[in-house]
Design a protein around this motif. Structure first.
Motif, short mmCIF file in Angstrom:
data_model
loop_
_atom_site.label_atom_id
_atom_site.label_comp_id
_atom_site.label_asym_id
_atom_site.label_seq_id
_atom_site.Cartn_x
_atom_site.Cartn_y
_atom_site.Cartn_z
N UNK A 18 -71.02 -68.09 17.70
CA UNK A 18 -71.67 -66.81 17.44
C UNK A 18 -71.04 -66.09 16.27
N UNK A 19 -69.71 -66.14 16.18
CA UNK A 19 -69.02 -65.49 15.07
C UNK A 19 -69.37 -66.12 13.74
N UNK A 20 -69.44 -67.46 13.69
CA UNK A 20 -69.76 -68.14 12.44
C UNK A 20 -71.17 -67.80 11.96
N UNK A 21 -72.12 -67.73 12.90
CA UNK A 21 -73.49 -67.36 12.53
C UNK A 21 -73.52 -65.93 12.00
N UNK A 22 -72.83 -65.02 12.70
CA UNK A 22 -72.82 -63.62 12.28
C UNK A 22 -72.22 -63.46 10.88
N UNK A 23 -71.10 -64.13 10.62
CA UNK A 23 -70.48 -64.05 9.29
C UNK A 23 -71.39 -64.64 8.22
N UNK A 24 -72.04 -65.77 8.54
CA UNK A 24 -72.96 -66.37 7.58
C UNK A 24 -74.15 -65.48 7.27
N UNK A 25 -74.69 -64.81 8.28
CA UNK A 25 -75.82 -63.91 8.06
C UNK A 25 -75.41 -62.68 7.25
N UNK A 26 -74.20 -62.19 7.49
CA UNK A 26 -73.74 -61.05 6.71
C UNK A 26 -73.59 -61.42 5.23
N UNK A 27 -73.11 -62.65 4.96
CA UNK A 27 -72.97 -63.08 3.56
C UNK A 27 -74.32 -63.11 2.86
N UNK A 28 -75.37 -63.42 3.61
CA UNK A 28 -76.71 -63.43 3.02
C UNK A 28 -77.21 -62.00 2.82
#
Length: 445
Positions: A18-28
């Motif tokens: 969940x953390x990896x997805x959240x960080x990836x979405x924030x970068x976008x």
């Protein structure tokens, strides 16, 4: 691409996936809210340096600071002992706090509480969260299910492996040098860990169908009676005593056959959970989550490619599941002393007999169109497909491989293959010898 007005994405669960997805979405550029609650018990895991590299790549800077130095790892399997490897002991409560720090530093909204209900309407999702301070309802346009094995099934079809149960018992004793150990036994296997402050974690993994477990009030006695005789357990239990409650956790390999929809996606153990024997729990969670932001971005920004994006995630989850399942299968098959016991018999042939790695011959290599990730989106491209890489390999060091293979296959008798590659590479023709050597090593020509 403007994602600032797209609406909020809700992520259920703040573990590595969940953390990896959240960080990836924030970068976008998406607005992201992560809902999580503390673990109900103190958990510890052993991870390899490959997992550390994956965490670093995902952006978990604060979480990585909680990791100790590598500790010795001993294995007693099929009557033989070895102590060549190391692993890092992750105290999940400390690691989880680091993940939350990383999320907050990157602009992710954090909500602590238990998810009591999820409903979907015309305007998106509503998630009811209950905490000590009361309840609240959060709204979002997209839902990421990342609550691990505890995630509700939602009526989705699942493939399940042999039903497996892990019993975790805490022990307390004098300070000792941190270490871990694994040992097989007739009815399963044990994992043991000790931290410098005297805490011990002893876990016994059993087959549900054949374990013949006693009533709950006698589980601690039963578990400890199975661990005490193990040769590798001596350093962990000498001068120590069991403390606290025993925790029972399912360890059954599980694959969700449909891990993504038009406005939702499952990642980590919520999408596929592997047998803990493979030692790849966090790594497989990251593997299933790292490319999920591109899938989500495609579903939201380019709905005309929704089918392609869903097919990409579904295929990747299934490929990862079977790869890790076969790693576990082969490790079980190495145990010969107890090969005919129910636990081992049920696992040495599951999920199939396909090898982890398959020999590649030129006739087995093809060029096909497959979904790939480019610029945070899923699109279709030509890739090289082999028995060992059924999802295809798109590029190497930024160079598309399909045109290179096609050029080599067009060679006339006596034609220099390096010259063919150089013609395709243009300004990068100096790489031709290196690439030719790599392609030959892969068995493509």
């Amino acid at each position: 691409m403007d994602t600032s007005q797209a609406g909020k994405i809700l992520v259920l669960g703040a573990g590595p996936a969940g953390g990896a997805v959240a960080l990836g979405l924030r970068r976008i550029g998406y607005s992201v809210c992560v809902i999580s609650e503390p673990r109900p018990f103190a958990a510890v895991e052993g991870i390899s340096e490959r997992v550390v590299d994956g965490l670093r790549g995902a952006g978990f800077d604060a979480a990585l600071k909680s990791l100790p130095a590598p500790t010795p790892r001993s294995v007693h399997w099929s009557g033989e002992s070895s102590a060549a490897n190391t692993e890092r002991l992750v105290i999940r409560s400390e690691f989880d706090r680091g993940v939350l720090i990383d999320l907050e530093r990157n602009g992710v909204e954090l909500v602590s509480g238990r998810v009591r209900g999820v409903t979907r309407g015309d305007d998106g999702y509503r998630v009811e969260v209950v905490a000590d301070s009361g309840s609240r309802t959060l709204q979002g346009i997209f839902l990421v299910e990342a609550r691990g094995r505890a995630a509700p099934g939602s009526g989705l079809e699942r493939l399940r492996g042999p039903e497996t149960l892990s019993l975790l018992q805490y022990w307390a004793g004098p300070e000792m040098t941190p270490r871990t150990a694994v040992q097989s036994c007739a009815d399963g296997w044990a994992w043991m860990a000790a931290t410098a402050d005297g805490r011990r974690y002893l876990q016994l993994t059993l087959d549900v169908a054949s374990a013949d477990l006693p009533p709950k009030d006698r589980l601690v006695e039963h578990c400890n009676s199975r661990i005490r005789p193990l040769e590798m357990a001596a350093p962990f239990i000498d001068g120590a005593e069991p403390t606290g409650e025993l925790h029972a956790r399912t360890s059954t390999p599980t694959l969700c056959r449909e891990p993504v929809g038009a406005d939702w996606i499952r990642v980590g153990d919520a999408a596929m959970a592997v047998d803990p024997l493979s030692g790849n729990g966090i790594f497989q969670s990251l593997s299933s989550a790292m490319q999920a932001p591109a899938v989500i971005n495609t579903l939201l920004q380019q709905p005309q490619r929704a089918g392609l994006a869903r097919a990409f995630h579904r295929a990747r989850i299934e490929e990862l599941f079977f790869r890790f399942a076969r790693i576990g299968r082969d490790f079980y098959a190495q145990e010969t002393l107890f090969a005919e016991e129910p636990f081992w018999r049920r696992r040495r042939d599951w999920p199939d007999q396909a090898p982890i790695h398959q020999a590649v011959k030129p006739r087995d290599v093809s060029i096909a169109r497959r979904p790939v990730v480019e610029n945070d989106l899923i699109r279709e491209a030509e890739v090289v497909v082999t028995p060992d890489q059924p999802l295809g390999i798109w590029h190497l060091q930024g160079l598309p491989l399909a045109p290179l293979l096609r050029a080599l296959r067009s060679a006339r008798p006596g034609e220099n293959p390096e010259h063919l590659l150089a013609a395709v590479l243009g300004e990068k023709k100096a790489l031709a010898p290196q690439l030719l050597m790599w392609i030959r090593h892969q068995g493509w020509i």
